[in-house]
Design a protein around this motif. Structure first.
Motif, short mmCIF file in Angstrom:
data_model
loop_
_atom_site.label_atom_id
_atom_site.label_comp_id
_atom_site.label_asym_id
_atom_site.label_seq_id
_atom_site.Cartn_x
_atom_site.Cartn_y
_atom_site.Cartn_z
N ILE A 113 77.81 -63.31 11.90
CA ILE A 113 79.24 -62.99 11.96
C ILE A 113 80.09 -64.25 11.80
O ILE A 113 81.22 -64.19 11.31
CB ILE A 113 79.62 -62.23 13.25
N GLU A 120 80.29 -64.84 8.00
CA GLU A 120 81.06 -63.82 7.29
C GLU A 120 82.53 -63.78 7.69
O GLU A 120 83.31 -63.05 7.10
CB GLU A 120 80.43 -62.44 7.54
N ASN A 121 82.90 -64.56 8.72
CA ASN A 121 84.27 -64.49 9.23
C ASN A 121 84.93 -65.85 9.34
O ASN A 121 85.59 -66.17 10.33
CB ASN A 121 84.29 -63.79 10.60
N GLY A 122 84.74 -66.65 8.32
CA GLY A 122 85.45 -67.92 8.28
C GLY A 122 84.65 -69.13 8.67
O GLY A 122 85.20 -70.23 8.76
N PHE A 164 85.73 -69.43 12.53
CA PHE A 164 85.26 -68.47 13.52
C PHE A 164 84.68 -69.19 14.73
O PHE A 164 84.92 -68.80 15.88
CB PHE A 164 84.21 -67.53 12.92
N GLN A 191 89.88 -66.16 5.84
CA GLN A 191 89.09 -64.99 6.24
C GLN A 191 89.39 -64.53 7.66
O GLN A 191 88.85 -63.54 8.12
CB GLN A 191 87.59 -65.30 6.12
N VAL A 192 90.22 -65.29 8.36
CA VAL A 192 90.52 -64.97 9.75
C VAL A 192 91.59 -63.89 9.83
O VAL A 192 92.69 -64.05 9.29
CB VAL A 192 90.98 -66.22 10.52
N THR A 193 91.25 -62.79 10.48
CA THR A 193 92.18 -61.68 10.68
C THR A 193 92.18 -61.31 12.16
O THR A 193 91.48 -61.92 12.98
CB THR A 193 91.77 -60.46 9.86
N ASP A 211 90.79 -58.70 13.34
CA ASP A 211 89.43 -58.26 13.62
C ASP A 211 88.51 -59.44 13.90
O ASP A 211 87.59 -59.35 14.73
CB ASP A 211 88.88 -57.45 12.43
N THR A 212 88.74 -60.57 13.20
CA THR A 212 87.93 -61.77 13.42
C THR A 212 88.07 -62.24 14.86
O THR A 212 87.08 -62.58 15.53
CB THR A 212 88.37 -62.89 12.47
#
Length: 463
Positions: A37, A40-42, A46, A217-219, A221-222
């Protein structure tokens, strides 16, 4: 009155507690979920968010749970009942202990089955079963295992017996001896695998996958993913950290030991990524394979690589070790309660707890074969139909991970931060800096409950 030690014994040193608590926190999820994760998330973005969430959620809750355990010096069930009575609070607060122990017990029942897969793969890797297999061949190998109830039952039984043998021997002779051997072995195997990954020529690609910051990529949800990982990775809310805290010396610093456990847990997760992803990239495989990364993608990579037989065996031994140190901590709270409340000796208590968890685990085994059809009902919310249910394994996992653990963590934060006498909390933590205590106390009272509430809402798809 302060209890100086538990009737079950005490860790011989702070280091042993750190090894035990880290062993409880480090499990199968650490080895694949955190690196995946993060990548896949920055990547590095992340990791930075995760570390912030650790400071705001993970570390404060861990300190509170250890403090409760050490002050009560009993099983989580009896600790919460005793502390609620001593603080003049409603006896319903005792249910927090029941919630944690029950969650841990249910998790143990299906965790043992999944750990059995890893145990099976140790022997498969050692026998060279992965050599020459393509993706379809490895997938068929895995599906053949999980769809065979008799084989799964055998591995589940063996793994549960491994847990019973350790827990039955007590704190010093069982839990302590196990973690003093298993945790250094886990770290040693992990470092060897990282060294192996560095020789494959794709180490920097794997490093960049995990650590290159990509804030695009950070949202929202992240951030929620990072918060959830910070909470779940430390085994919070399931009674394990509380019971281990009850065996901690009164002279040990709760802050220092908690910070060390958090650091070690994060380091293991990062090292696991550095061991896994260079191997995946070197074989031209897909890093975002979820659970299949361990049981399908990596076996295929080990089957193709030089030294794959040795290092594949070592990798699955690493998984079994991580699962073992976690599962003994899941068994311990229920065993301690039986010893305290029913007057049983530890071997018999361990056999009873292990036997019931083993029996419940049969439902998980059958969830992959004879009982694989989901059961449940449709619920209409806002004009949308939502299916509530699944296999027995799905429902047990959902109930514990999404409902019971966040609720347990939230109630611990509320109990220590809002209901327990502040002087009692200060006395147990023993922090020399009042400024630091105030900062921790305010984070526990406000930031941690809000964060856990968001984790809960995200888990049940309400945000």
């Amino acid at each position: 009155m302060r209890r100086e030690s538990s009737i079950h014994g005490q860790w011989s040193s702070k280091l042993v507690f750190v090894l035990a608590a880290t062993g409880s926190a480090v499990g199968l999820g650490n080895i694949w979920r955190f690196p995946y994760i993060a990548g896949e998330n920055g990547g590095g973005a992340f990791v930075l968010i995760y570390l912030a969430c650790i400071l705001l959620i993970g570390l404060p809750i861990m300190m509170a749970e250890i403090a409760l355990g050490r002050r009560g010096r009993q099983s989580p069930i009896n600790t919460m009942a005793t502390l609620a009575r001593e603080e003049g609070l409603h006896r319903a607060w005792g249910l927090v202990g029941w919630l944690g122990v029950t969650a841990g017990f249910i998790i143990l029942s299906y965790y043992s089955v999944i750990a059995g897969w890893s145990l099976s793969y140790v022997f498969r890797a050692a026998s060279g079963a992965f050599a020459g297999l393509d993706g379809e061949g490895v997938k068929n190998l895995f599906e053949g295992l999980v769809s065979d109830p008799e084989r799964l039952l055998a591995w589940h039984t063996l793994f549960m017996l491994m847990n019973i043998l350790v827990v039955a021997r007590g704190v010093r002779s069982g839990l302590e001896k196990a973690v003093k051997f298993l945790m250094p072995a886990l770290l040693g195997m992990l470092l060897i695998l990282v060294g192996y990954a560095m020789t494959q020529g794709h180490f920097m690609q794997g490093f960049a996958f995990m650590f290159r910051p990509d804030f695009s990529q950070v949202t929202g949800d992240t951030i929620l993913l990072a918060m959830g990982q910070a909470f779940f990775t430390l085994s919070l809310g399931m009674g394990a950290i509380m019971i281990y805290g009850s065996y901690l010396s009164s002279r040990a610093s709760i802050f220092k030991t908690s910070a060390t456990v958090v650091s070690a847990d994060t380091a293991v997760a990062l090292l696991a990524g550095l061991a896994i992803f260079p191997i995946v990239f070197a074989s031209g495989l897909e890093p975002g394979a979820g659970p299949g990364l361990i049981f399908i993608t990596l076996p295929m990579a080990f089957g193709e690589m030089t030294g794959g037989l040795l290092f594949g065996t070592l990798f699955f031994l690493l998984l079994v070790t991580a699962a073992w140190t976690s599962s003994i901590s899941l068994m311990e709270p229920a065993v301690a309660w039986l010893v305290e409340n029913r007057g049983l000796d530890r071997p018999l208590a361990a056999m009873i707890v292990g036997g019931i968890a083993w029996f419940l685990g049969i439902g998980t085994i059958l969830s992959f074969s004879l009982w694989s059809n989901p059961i449940g009902f449709n619920l209409t919310l806002g004009g949308e139909s939502l299916f509530i249910g699944g296999t027995l394994f799905d429902m047990a996992d959902y109930l514990t991970s999404n409902i019971m653990l966040p609720l347990g963590g939230l109630l611990i934060a509320l109990f220590v931060g809002w209901r327990m006498n502040r002087r009692s909390v200060e006395e147990e933590l023993g922090l020399r800096s009042r400024v630091f205590f105030k900062a921790w106390y305010h984070v526990l009272r406000f930031a941690a409950p809000i964060g856990i509430l968001l984790i809960f809402l995200k888990a049940v798809n309400l945000i």
